[in-house]
Structure formats: structure tokens, C-alpha cells
Design an enzyme around this catalytic site. Structure first.
Site, PDB file in Angstrom:
ATOM      1  N   LYS A 216      30.581  52.771  29.525  1.00  0.00           N
ATOM      2  CA  LYS A 216      32.037  52.689  29.335  1.00  0.00           C
ATOM      3  C   LYS A 216      32.380  51.410  28.551  1.00  0.00           C
ATOM      4  CE  LYS A 216      34.697  50.948  32.716  1.00  0.00           C
ATOM      5  NZ  LYS A 216      35.566  49.833  32.294  1.00  0.00           N
ATOM      6  N   ASN A 217      31.798  50.276  28.966  1.00  0.00           N
ATOM      7  CA  ASN A 217      32.185  48.984  28.385  1.00  0.00           C
ATOM      8  C   ASN A 217      31.554  48.721  27.031  1.00  0.00           C
ATOM      9  OD1 ASN A 217      33.807  48.690  30.541  1.00  0.00           O
ATOM     10  ND2 ASN A 217      32.512  47.218  31.624  1.00  0.00           N
TER      11      ASN A 217
ATOM     12  N   CYS B 142      45.786  43.053  36.957  1.00  0.00           N
ATOM     13  CA  CYS B 142      45.155  44.255  37.495  1.00  0.00           C
ATOM     14  C   CYS B 142      44.664  43.895  38.889  1.00  0.00           C
ATOM     15  CB  CYS B 142      44.041  44.734  36.572  1.00  0.00           C
ATOM     16  SG  CYS B 142      42.465  44.020  36.873  1.00  0.00           S
TER      17      CYS B 142
ATOM     18  N   ARG C 214      43.422  47.941  30.656  1.00  0.00           N
ATOM     19  CA  ARG C 214      43.608  46.658  29.971  1.00  0.00           C
ATOM     20  C   ARG C 214      42.707  46.529  28.755  1.00  0.00           C
ATOM     21  NH1 ARG C 214      43.310  41.933  31.008  1.00  0.00           N
ATOM     22  NH2 ARG C 214      41.490  41.160  29.949  1.00  0.00           N
TER      23      ARG C 214
ATOM     24  N   ARG D 159      43.724  38.222  34.922  1.00  0.00           N
ATOM     25  CA  ARG D 159      43.123  38.721  33.663  1.00  0.00           C
ATOM     26  C   ARG D 159      43.951  38.302  32.441  1.00  0.00           C
ATOM     27  NH1 ARG D 159      40.023  43.691  34.675  1.00  0.00           N
ATOM     28  NH2 ARG D 159      38.791  43.019  32.915  1.00  0.00           N
TER      29      ARG D 159
ATOM     30  N   ASP E  11      30.382  43.424  38.216  1.00  0.00           N
ATOM     31  CA  ASP E  11      30.651  44.860  38.399  1.00  0.00           C
ATOM     32  C   ASP E  11      29.683  45.515  39.375  1.00  0.00           C
ATOM     33  OD1 ASP E  11      31.661  45.417  34.936  1.00  0.00           O
ATOM     34  OD2 ASP E  11      32.670  44.505  36.643  1.00  0.00           O
TER      35      ASP E  11
ATOM     36  N   ARG F 190      37.672  56.615  36.141  1.00  0.00           N
ATOM     37  CA  ARG F 190      37.769  55.769  34.944  1.00  0.00           C
ATOM     38  C   ARG F 190      36.387  55.342  34.466  1.00  0.00           C
ATOM     39  NH1 ARG F 190      41.079  50.671  35.627  1.00  0.00           N
ATOM     40  NH2 ARG F 190      40.239  50.514  33.519  1.00  0.00           N
TER      41      ARG F 190
HETATM   42  C1  EPZ Z   1      34.797  42.801  30.953  1.00  0.00           C
HETATM   43  O1  EPZ Z   1      36.129  42.487  31.227  1.00  0.00           O
HETATM   44  C2  EPZ Z   1      34.556  44.179  31.549  1.00  0.00           C
HETATM   45  N1  EPZ Z   1      35.460  45.146  30.944  1.00  0.00           N
HETATM   46  C3  EPZ Z   1      34.784  44.126  33.067  1.00  0.00           C
HETATM   47  O2  EPZ Z   1      34.430  45.400  33.577  1.00  0.00           O
HETATM   48  C4  EPZ Z   1      33.856  43.074  33.663  1.00  0.00           C
HETATM   49  O3  EPZ Z   1      34.081  42.999  35.045  1.00  0.00           O
HETATM   50  C5  EPZ Z   1      34.124  41.709  32.995  1.00  0.00           C
HETATM   51  O4  EPZ Z   1      33.946  41.824  31.559  1.00  0.00           O
HETATM   52  C6  EPZ Z   1      33.176  40.630  33.496  1.00  0.00           C
HETATM   53  O5  EPZ Z   1      31.875  41.005  33.220  1.00  0.00           O
HETATM   54  C7  EPZ Z   1      35.181  45.615  29.713  1.00  0.00           C
HETATM   55  O6  EPZ Z   1      34.215  45.217  29.078  1.00  0.00           O
HETATM   56  C8  EPZ Z   1      36.130  46.646  29.158  1.00  0.00           C
HETATM   57  P1  EPZ Z   1      38.067  39.104  31.434  1.00  0.00           P
HETATM   58  P2  EPZ Z   1      36.851  41.317  30.414  1.00  0.00           P
HETATM   59  O7  EPZ Z   1      39.380  39.657  31.888  1.00  0.00           O
HETATM   60  O8  EPZ Z   1      36.017  40.751  29.357  1.00  0.00           O
HETATM   61  C9  EPZ Z   1      38.970  34.760  32.054  1.00  0.00           C
HETATM   62  C10 EPZ Z   1      34.676  47.314  34.895  1.00  0.00           C
HETATM   63  O9  EPZ Z   1      34.680  47.470  36.116  1.00  0.00           O
HETATM   64  N2  EPZ Z   1      39.787  34.925  30.839  1.00  0.00           N
HETATM   65  O10 EPZ Z   1      38.000  38.539  30.078  1.00  0.00           O
HETATM   66  O11 EPZ Z   1      38.195  41.810  30.007  1.00  0.00           O
HETATM   67  C11 EPZ Z   1      39.393  35.670  33.200  1.00  0.00           C
HETATM   68  O12 EPZ Z   1      40.408  35.065  33.974  1.00  0.00           O
HETATM   69  C12 EPZ Z   1      35.440  46.161  34.269  1.00  0.00           C
HETATM   70  O13 EPZ Z   1      34.054  48.034  34.075  1.00  0.00           O
HETATM   71  C13 EPZ Z   1      40.668  33.931  30.459  1.00  0.00           C
HETATM   72  O14 EPZ Z   1      40.804  32.930  31.148  1.00  0.00           O
HETATM   73  O15 EPZ Z   1      36.977  40.225  31.536  1.00  0.00           O
HETATM   74  C14 EPZ Z   1      38.089  35.845  33.969  1.00  0.00           C
HETATM   75  O16 EPZ Z   1      37.899  34.732  34.823  1.00  0.00           O
HETATM   76  C15 EPZ Z   1      36.202  45.378  35.323  1.00  0.00           C
HETATM   77  N3  EPZ Z   1      41.397  34.095  29.317  1.00  0.00           N
HETATM   78  C16 EPZ Z   1      37.022  35.823  32.889  1.00  0.00           C
HETATM   79  O17 EPZ Z   1      37.641  35.208  31.759  1.00  0.00           O
HETATM   80  C17 EPZ Z   1      41.253  35.198  28.515  1.00  0.00           C
HETATM   81  O18 EPZ Z   1      41.916  35.283  27.448  1.00  0.00           O
HETATM   82  C18 EPZ Z   1      36.545  37.222  32.472  1.00  0.00           C
HETATM   83  O19 EPZ Z   1      37.663  38.060  32.558  1.00  0.00           O
HETATM   84  C19 EPZ Z   1      40.344  36.193  28.919  1.00  0.00           C
HETATM   85  C20 EPZ Z   1      39.623  36.032  30.078  1.00  0.00           C
END
Ligand code: EPZ
Length: 441
Positions: free
Chosen positions: A22-23, A117, A93, A122, A305, A397
Site C-alpha cells: 500500500k505504502n 488522524c 492523509r 501528523r 506499523d 484500507r
Molecule cells: C508513513 O507515514 C506511512 N504512510 C505510515 O503508515 C507509517 O506509519 C509512517 O510512515 C511511519 O513509518 C505512508 O507511507 C502512506 P508522518 P508518514 O506523518 O510518512 C513527523 C500505515 O499504517 N512529521 O510523516 O505520513 C510526525 O509527527 C501508515 O500504513 C512532522 O513533524 O508519517 C511523525 O512523528 C500509518 N512534520 C513522523 O514525522 C511533517 O511535515 C512521521 O510521521 C511530517 C511528519
């Protein structure tokens, strides 16, 4: 909305095929916006999030043909809108991943802010700041991210926090920018590498994907390409955990052990016997799992995850295991549901201290997010009786045909509508309506 009825007590036996990740599919679908030429994607998982992304692309005027094999043909030459509406973005998202490609290719984007979320705030500040550093004018109004740019300029980007989607968004922006870009403290996840492979096939010039230092030499345009989506390492880890939990013996095809070595190490530590080949992994277990300590971390560390699934494993394991969540601030909502099933878990900040019990008790439980819902299904597989998992749209999802795949492994699981009444568990006289009787059909 529907529910899953899960009968516990059956060891999982047999073999299933692991779907595309998915990711990996989500950023690669967004990458199709970077060219007017046809893109051909294979091994795309049939998931709600993929359907949502296809709908989003179609709303923009992009042509998407879904073949019966779930191969996708995508033609973004017909795009007529650069708008990602709140009604779609709020359900997923990862829609934010269209931002970088739209600004890079068309110099304009109007993408709804994803909002929070279940698992955390996030934020997307890293995405917006990176685009500004590359010369885009980016502002937020009425809940939408607005962006405008001429041709983006290469820049040296340092991500304060490791973020997979921020890395992916900025990588997709950089491939068409003028000059060289560097992304430091980049995410190293295999899905970032898969995206980089696809972009390279499209003509991008990228070095260092899979490390925390990615260098991109911008090119004027990208051409169409064909790409096979990477196997889903989290789906793989989820079924391996289910097999260990139920003391079964499974073989997972179309996947690779090198994608989830941190998870495999912890499964072995918990007592699993694991064998593997170039495109398969086999797990066998004949005894109760041993408790393990896990701490989530960016790749190649233990994936967040897989945290919920290992919380369940520890809940029925021999001994006490700790589960520390370092990525998201609110990713223990499955704990309250597991406690209702008799799990002995104490939360202390971002750490769950889990004392294993011989078996969980079945109960009606509610899923709150994608991986929590998968963990509740695993809990049902390890519980006595029939567990009813509610709100399973979360699970759809991210897990393709979960009940079909688990049934193929011998699990007793079925999907029922909202009108199903779980009744009062265990009343002997309710034999015609108790969940077990219903589940056996
Ligand atoms: C990706 O989310 C995955 N989703 C998530 O999978 C996964 O849990 C996550 O990476 C961590 O491995 C996809 O790839 C589509 P983030 P991502 O919100 O990159 C901070 C699943 O179950 N952050 O960037 O969107 C944030 O607070 C999903 O398949 C900032 O501070 O994760 C967090 O602490 C859930 N500022 C960390 O980074 C930003 O602009 C990662 O969160 C962005 C993020």
C-alpha cells in the site's frame, strides 16, 4: 460498515500470496502526475486507499484504467484540475502526496490539509517548507494548502524529523526542478526506494535512495514507464505474527525477507522457526510465543506499523514484554480493546508493559485505525470463542481480502453486516444465534 467475526483456537496452516505494498502504491500513483505519457503499474493491491487515490486522480481528469488483474494504466496527459478535495483527503492523509508532483509538473496545487488522524497530529510542515525552499509560494487558507511556482529550483533540504511521505513528496518535486537537490535525514524505507526506482525508470536522475542522503539531478521532463509494486512488508509481518500467535505453519509467497529483517529477528526471538527463499518466507511454531521487547524506529528499525501486532503477541506470550512507540504520540488505542479481551497491559507514557496471559477472551471490540484493526483480528485468532471486530473499514484500507487470505490458512472468520447481534456471549441456550454457531454458518 460491516464487522468481522473471528473464531479463535485454530492454528494457521497453508500458504498465501502477499499483495503489493500500500505504502509503495500510493506515492507511485501520485508520481504518475509527473508525466503526460502512459504509466503501467502491476502488482497494485486492491485496497480502499488505492481506490481513493484512483478516485482523486480521476477527479483531476487523469485517465485511469483498472484491468481485472488490478494492473493500472494511468494517463495524466488529460489532467484538467489541480484540486484535491477535503472529502477525499480527510479519509486518507497520503493524498498529500499529489502536492509535490502537481507543483513540479504544473506549477499549481490546491490540496486539502489532511487534518489529524487517530494515531497522531501528523503535521505536514516539512512538506510545505521543502517546497518553499525549492521556490514555490505555499500558503494555507480555508483548510487548503495552496501552492504556486514557476519551474522549481534544486535546493539542499534537511528534514528535522524522519518522515516517509515528506521524503517522497520532496523527491517527486525535485526530479523536475532546475539543478541539483539534496534531501538529508531522508527516510530509508523500502517504499522510498521503490518510488525512486519507478522515477528512475521514468528518466529521473536519483542517487542514494534507501539512505538518509538522497541526491537528485533535475531533468526537464519525465517519460512513461512500467513498474511492479514492491511486496507489502507490513502485510507480510502481520501474517507471520498471526502464524506465531496461533502456533501454526504458514508459507508467504511473493514477498522478501530483506524487507522486514527487524521484524523477523523479533519473531525468532519470540520462538518462531523461520525459513526463506528469494520470494517466500515460511514460519513454523509449536509452542507459546516468548515475550519480547520492541522499540519502534524509522527503517531499518522495528516498524511502527508492526507495533500493534507485537503488542498482541506479547499479550499471550510467556513472560513480560515492553512495547515502546517512538514515532506517533497516540498509537496505543488497540490496548484498551485488548484489555477488554483480558490482556494484562499497563501504559506508561509511550511504553506498554505487557504481561502475557495463556489466552485472551473473545469480546466485541472496535477498530480505531488500520494497524490496530489488524491487531484485533490477530487477538481474535488467539482468543477462546468468537470475537466481533467492529469498524473494519479501517482494515480494508490496508489489507487486501483479509478474510479470504485467513480462511485460506484455515481460520474461521466471516464478514457480517451491522444488523448482526453479537448477543450475550456464552449463553448455552442461544446456540442458534451465538457468534460461534453463526460463524460456523
Ligand atoms: C508513513 O507515514 C506511512 N504512510 C505510515 O503508515 C507509517 O506509519 C509512517 O510512515 C511511519 O513509518 C505512508 O507511507 C502512506 P508522518 P508518514 O506523518 O510518512 C513527523 C500505515 O499504517 N512529521 O510523516 O505520513 C510526525 O509527527 C501508515 O500504513 C512532522 O513533524 O508519517 C511523525 O512523528 C500509518 N512534520 C513522523 O514525522 C511533517 O511535515 C512521521 O510521521 C511530517 C511528519
Amino acid at each position: 460498515m460491516s464487522r468481522l467475526l473471528v473464531d479463535g483456537g485454530t492454528p494457521l496452516e497453508g500458504e498465501i500470496r502477499i499483495s503489493g505494498a500500500k505504502n509503495s502504491a500510493l506515492p507511485i500513483l501520485a508520481a504518475c502526475l509527473l508525466t503526460d505519457e502512459p504509466m503501467h503499474l502491476v502488482n497494485v493491491p486492491h485496497l480502499l486507499d488505492v481506490t481513493t487515490t484512483v478516485e482523486l486522480l480521476r477527479r483531476m481528469g487523469v485517465e485511469v484504467t483498472v484491468h481485472d488483474t488490478m494492473d493500472l494504466e494511468i494517463g495524466a496527459g488529460s489532467i484538467r484540475s489541480f484540486f484535491a478535495p477535503y472529502e477525499l483527503v480527510k479519509t486518507m492523509r497520503a493524498s498529500i502526496l499529489v502536492l509535490g508532483p502537481l507543483v513540479a509538473r504544473h506549477g499549481e496545487a490546491h490540496v486539502s490539509l489532511p487534518g489529524g488522524c487517530a494515531i497522531g497530529v501528523r503535521p505536514v510542515d516539512l512538506h510545505l517548507e521543502g517546497l518553499r525552499r525549492m521556490g514555490a509560494e505555499v500558503w494555507v487558507e480555508n483548510g487548503y494548502i495552496r501552492a504556486r511556482a514557476g519551474r522549481l529550483r534544486g535546493a539542499h533540504l534537511f528534514l528535522d524529523v524522519v518522515s516517509v511521505t515528506a521524503t517522497e513528496n520532496l523527491l517527486m518535486a525535485a526530479v523536475l526542478a532546475e539543478g541539483e537537490s539534496v534531501i538529508d535525514n531522508a527516510a530509508c524505507e523500502p517504499e522510498v526506494v521503490d518510488l525512486a526506482r519507478c522515477l528512475t525508470r521514468m528518466g529521473a536522475r536519483i542517487r542514494g535512495a534507501g539512505t538518509d542522503h538522497i541526491v537528485v539531478e533535475g531533468v526537464p521532463r519525465l517519460h512513461g514507464a512500467r513498474h511492479r509494486i514492491l511486496p507489502d512488508r507490513i502485510e507480510t509481518g502481520t501474517y507471520l505474527a498471526a502464524a506465531l500467535l496461533t502456533r501454526g505453519h504458514v508459507r508467504l509467497k511473493h514477498t522478501r525477507l530483506d524487507l522486514l529483517e527487524a521484524v523477523v529477528e523479533k519473531l525468532r526471538e519470540a520462538g518462531a522457526e523461520i525459513a526463506y527463499g528469494p520470494d517466500w518466507i515460511e514460519l513454523r511454531s509449536v509452542s507459546r510465543p516468548r515475550a519480547v521487547d520492541v522499540t519502534t524506529a524509522p527503517y531499518p528499525g522495528f516498524p511502527t506499523d508492526m507495533q500493534a501486532q507485537f503488542t498482541v503477541l506479547n499479550a499471550v506470550a510467556e513472560g513480560v514484554g515492553t512495547v515502546r512507540e517512538t514515532i506517533f504520540e497516540n498509537r496505543f488505542m488497540h490496548v484498551h480493546e485488548l484489555q477488554r479481551m483480558g490482556a494484562d497491559i499497563r501504559l506508561s507514557g509511550r511504553t506498554a508493559i505487557v504481561r502475557g496471559v495463556p489466552a485472551l477472551q473473545s469480546a466485541p471490540v472496535t477498530a480505531t485505525d488500520l494497524r490496530a484493526s489488524a491487531s484485533l483480528v490477530l487477538a481474535g485468532l488467539g482468543a477462546e470463542g468468537t470475537t466481533v471486530v467492529d469498524c473494519i473499514h479501517h482494515i480494508d484500507r490496508g489489507y487486501e481480502c483479509i478474510e479470504e487470505k485467513l480462511t485460506q490458512l484455515g481460520a474461521r472468520i466471516r464478514r457480517v453486516g451491522l444488523n448482526y447481534d453479537p448477543g450475550v456471549f456464552g449463553r448455552a441456550e442461544d446456540t442458534d444465534s451465538t457468534p460461534s454457531a453463526m460463524a460456523r454458518g
